[in-house]
Design an enzyme around this catalytic site. Structure first.
Site, PDB file in Angstrom:
ATOM      1  N   ARG A  66      43.360  94.640  34.608  1.00 32.51           N
ATOM      2  CA  ARG A  66      43.231  93.836  33.383  1.00 32.51           C
ATOM      3  C   ARG A  66      41.799  93.796  32.881  1.00 32.51           C
ATOM      4  O   ARG A  66      41.553  93.758  31.674  1.00 32.51           O
ATOM      5  CB  ARG A  66      43.776  92.423  33.608  1.00 32.51           C
ATOM      6  CG  ARG A  66      43.113  91.610  34.723  1.00 32.51           C
ATOM      7  CD  ARG A  66      43.947  90.367  35.036  1.00 32.51           C
ATOM      8  NE  ARG A  66      43.363  89.455  36.019  1.00 32.51           N
ATOM      9  CZ  ARG A  66      43.546  89.556  37.337  1.00 32.51           C
ATOM     10  NH1 ARG A  66      44.266  90.559  37.832  1.00 32.51           N
ATOM     11  NH2 ARG A  66      43.011  88.665  38.153  1.00 32.51           N
ATOM     12  N   GLU A  92      50.174  89.021  30.848  1.00 37.94           N
ATOM     13  CA  GLU A  92      51.532  88.466  30.925  1.00 37.94           C
ATOM     14  C   GLU A  92      51.576  87.268  31.872  1.00 37.94           C
ATOM     15  O   GLU A  92      52.234  86.259  31.594  1.00 37.94           O
ATOM     16  CB  GLU A  92      52.521  89.543  31.376  1.00 37.94           C
ATOM     17  CG  GLU A  92      52.719  90.679  30.378  1.00 37.94           C
ATOM     18  CD  GLU A  92      53.410  90.226  29.086  1.00 37.94           C
ATOM     19  OE1 GLU A  92      54.030  89.154  29.075  1.00 37.94           O
ATOM     20  OE2 GLU A  92      53.326  90.977  28.087  1.00 37.94           O
ATOM     21  N   TRP A  93      50.895  87.375  33.009  1.00 42.93           N
ATOM     22  CA  TRP A  93      50.905  86.267  33.968  1.00 42.93           C
ATOM     23  C   TRP A  93      50.118  85.071  33.452  1.00 42.93           C
ATOM     24  O   TRP A  93      50.445  83.941  33.771  1.00 42.93           O
ATOM     25  CB  TRP A  93      50.373  86.727  35.324  1.00 42.93           C
ATOM     26  CG  TRP A  93      51.403  87.458  36.133  1.00 42.93           C
ATOM     27  CD1 TRP A  93      52.650  87.852  35.722  1.00 42.93           C
ATOM     28  CD2 TRP A  93      51.284  87.865  37.493  1.00 42.93           C
ATOM     29  NE1 TRP A  93      53.311  88.489  36.733  1.00 42.93           N
ATOM     30  CE2 TRP A  93      52.490  88.512  37.837  1.00 42.93           C
ATOM     31  CE3 TRP A  93      50.283  87.769  38.446  1.00 42.93           C
ATOM     32  CZ2 TRP A  93      52.721  89.056  39.104  1.00 42.93           C
ATOM     33  CZ3 TRP A  93      50.499  88.313  39.711  1.00 42.93           C
ATOM     34  CH2 TRP A  93      51.710  88.940  40.036  1.00 42.93           C
ATOM     35  N   ASN A  94      49.068  85.303  32.646  1.00 35.15           N
ATOM     36  CA  ASN A  94      48.387  84.174  32.002  1.00 35.15           C
ATOM     37  C   ASN A  94      49.383  83.400  31.141  1.00 35.15           C
ATOM     38  O   ASN A  94      49.421  82.166  31.161  1.00 35.15           O
ATOM     39  CB  ASN A  94      47.242  84.648  31.104  1.00 35.15           C
ATOM     40  CG  ASN A  94      46.024  85.141  31.857  1.00 35.15           C
ATOM     41  OD1 ASN A  94      45.287  85.989  31.357  1.00 35.15           O
ATOM     42  ND2 ASN A  94      45.789  84.640  33.060  1.00 35.15           N
ATOM     43  N   ARG A 154      35.372  87.376  30.030  1.00 35.32           N
ATOM     44  CA  ARG A 154      36.639  87.233  30.741  1.00 35.32           C
ATOM     45  C   ARG A 154      37.651  88.178  30.094  1.00 35.32           C
ATOM     46  O   ARG A 154      37.707  88.304  28.868  1.00 35.32           O
ATOM     47  CB  ARG A 154      37.156  85.792  30.652  1.00 35.32           C
ATOM     48  CG  ARG A 154      38.463  85.610  31.432  1.00 35.32           C
ATOM     49  CD  ARG A 154      39.067  84.218  31.271  1.00 35.32           C
ATOM     50  NE  ARG A 154      40.360  84.157  31.917  1.00 35.32           N
ATOM     51  CZ  ARG A 154      41.236  83.180  31.764  1.00 35.32           C
ATOM     52  NH1 ARG A 154      40.945  82.155  30.963  1.00 35.32           N
ATOM     53  NH2 ARG A 154      42.397  83.205  32.392  1.00 35.32           N
ATOM     54  N   HIS A 155      38.431  88.850  30.920  1.00 40.62           N
ATOM     55  CA  HIS A 155      39.436  89.790  30.412  1.00 40.62           C
ATOM     56  C   HIS A 155      40.375  89.121  29.407  1.00 40.62           C
ATOM     57  O   HIS A 155      40.515  87.889  29.366  1.00 40.62           O
ATOM     58  CB  HIS A 155      40.256  90.362  31.574  1.00 40.62           C
ATOM     59  CG  HIS A 155      41.036  89.316  32.315  1.00 40.62           C
ATOM     60  ND1 HIS A 155      42.225  88.787  31.850  1.00 40.62           N
ATOM     61  CD2 HIS A 155      40.791  88.671  33.474  1.00 40.62           C
ATOM     62  CE1 HIS A 155      42.680  87.878  32.683  1.00 40.62           C
ATOM     63  NE2 HIS A 155      41.820  87.784  33.690  1.00 40.62           N
ATOM     64  N   GLY A 156      41.066  89.930  28.611  1.00 45.99           N
ATOM     65  CA  GLY A 156      42.034  89.411  27.655  1.00 45.99           C
ATOM     66  C   GLY A 156      43.265  88.818  28.333  1.00 45.99           C
ATOM     67  O   GLY A 156      43.498  89.015  29.531  1.00 45.99           O
ATOM     68  N   GLU A 158      38.326  88.684  40.793  1.00 44.61           N
ATOM     69  CA  GLU A 158      38.694  87.275  40.767  1.00 44.61           C
ATOM     70  C   GLU A 158      38.759  86.736  42.196  1.00 44.61           C
ATOM     71  O   GLU A 158      38.769  87.512  43.167  1.00 44.61           O
ATOM     72  CB  GLU A 158      40.047  87.107  40.056  1.00 44.61           C
ATOM     73  CG  GLU A 158      40.543  85.674  39.919  1.00 44.61           C
ATOM     74  CD  GLU A 158      39.583  84.755  39.177  1.00 44.61           C
ATOM     75  OE1 GLU A 158      38.482  84.494  39.707  1.00 44.61           O
ATOM     76  OE2 GLU A 158      39.957  84.259  38.091  1.00 44.61           O
ATOM     77  N   LYS A 172      52.176  77.463  38.843  1.00 45.83           N
ATOM     78  CA  LYS A 172      51.573  76.202  39.286  1.00 45.83           C
ATOM     79  C   LYS A 172      52.563  75.324  40.047  1.00 45.83           C
ATOM     80  O   LYS A 172      52.229  74.806  41.118  1.00 45.83           O
ATOM     81  CB  LYS A 172      50.993  75.442  38.089  1.00 45.83           C
ATOM     82  CG  LYS A 172      49.725  76.056  37.509  1.00 45.83           C
ATOM     83  CD  LYS A 172      49.195  75.161  36.387  1.00 45.83           C
ATOM     84  CE  LYS A 172      47.939  75.727  35.762  1.00 45.83           C
ATOM     85  NZ  LYS A 172      47.419  74.840  34.686  1.00 45.83           N
TER      86      LYS A 172
END
Length: 197
Positions: free
Chosen positions: A61, A16-18, A11-13, A85, A96
């Site tokens: 990403r 910012e949105w994470n 899974r990518h690192g 994704e 959320k």
């Protein structure tokens, strides 16, 4: 040639949105400093393996993560749309709480009953799983006996792992989420999922 084909699903690192708890889907945000460090940790963890080829989602990403992992290694890279994704349509870029307000029923399905998720303009989990597993099966067939690095995404990887563990999508939330930078090894001759990271 080895009798075992290994796929290293990364899974990518962190992005910012994470950090902001925003759903990304097919949209993108840059890797954070922590995300870059996670990719470098994966690079070090995989140094003991000979990697023969890499497949990567076209989303930035994932590509940035792959570049940090392979660094100076001379590895052929294949960009695959099937490793993207899940497409979340109108939810992409939203937090959320914003998605909960926009459609409480689909929000519940998205997080708790994934087999029922069917948001207008978005992919279903089944559609996502079908395309990702189709790509992984093609890679298993094409790259026999090799170690293959694959950089993809949270739900894409989780849906694929569910398939190989024979976990129905209705039970998807029972599986752990792949963490940023974590990798999962899938073997052609052994469907047992080994996790490390």
């Amino acid at each position: 040639m080895s009798s075992v084909t290994n796929l290293f699903l990364v899974r990518h690192g962190q992005t910012e949105w994470n950090k902001e708890h925003r759903l990304q889907g097919h949209k993108n945000s840059p890797l954070t400093q922590k995300g870059k460090e996670q990719a470098l940790n994966t690079k070090h963890a995989l140094q003991g393996y000979e990697i023969h080829k890499a497949y990567v989602s076209p989303l930035q990403r994932a590509q940035d993560t792959l570049e940090l992992i392979i660094d100076q290694r001379d590895i052929d890279v294949v960009i695959s749309n099937n490793l993207k994704e899940i497409n979340l349509g109108p939810w992409e870029g939203k937090t959320k709480p914003e998605t909960l307000l926009s459609d409480p029923q689909q929000y519940h399905y998205f997080w708790q009953e994934q087999d029922k998720f069917n948001l207008a303009g978005a992919e279903t989990y089944q559609q996502l799983q079908d395309r990702v597993v189709s790509e992984l099966q093609a890679i298993f067939s094409k790259e026999k006996g090799k170690n293959i690095l694959i950089v993809s995404h949270w739900i894409a990887i989780k849906a694929a792992v569910a398939y190989y563990k024979s976990t129905p999508l209705s039970d998807l939330s029972s599986l752990p989420d792949p963490k940023n930078g974590e990798y999962t090894i899938l073997s052609e001759l052994n469907t047992q999922i080994k996790k490390s990271g």
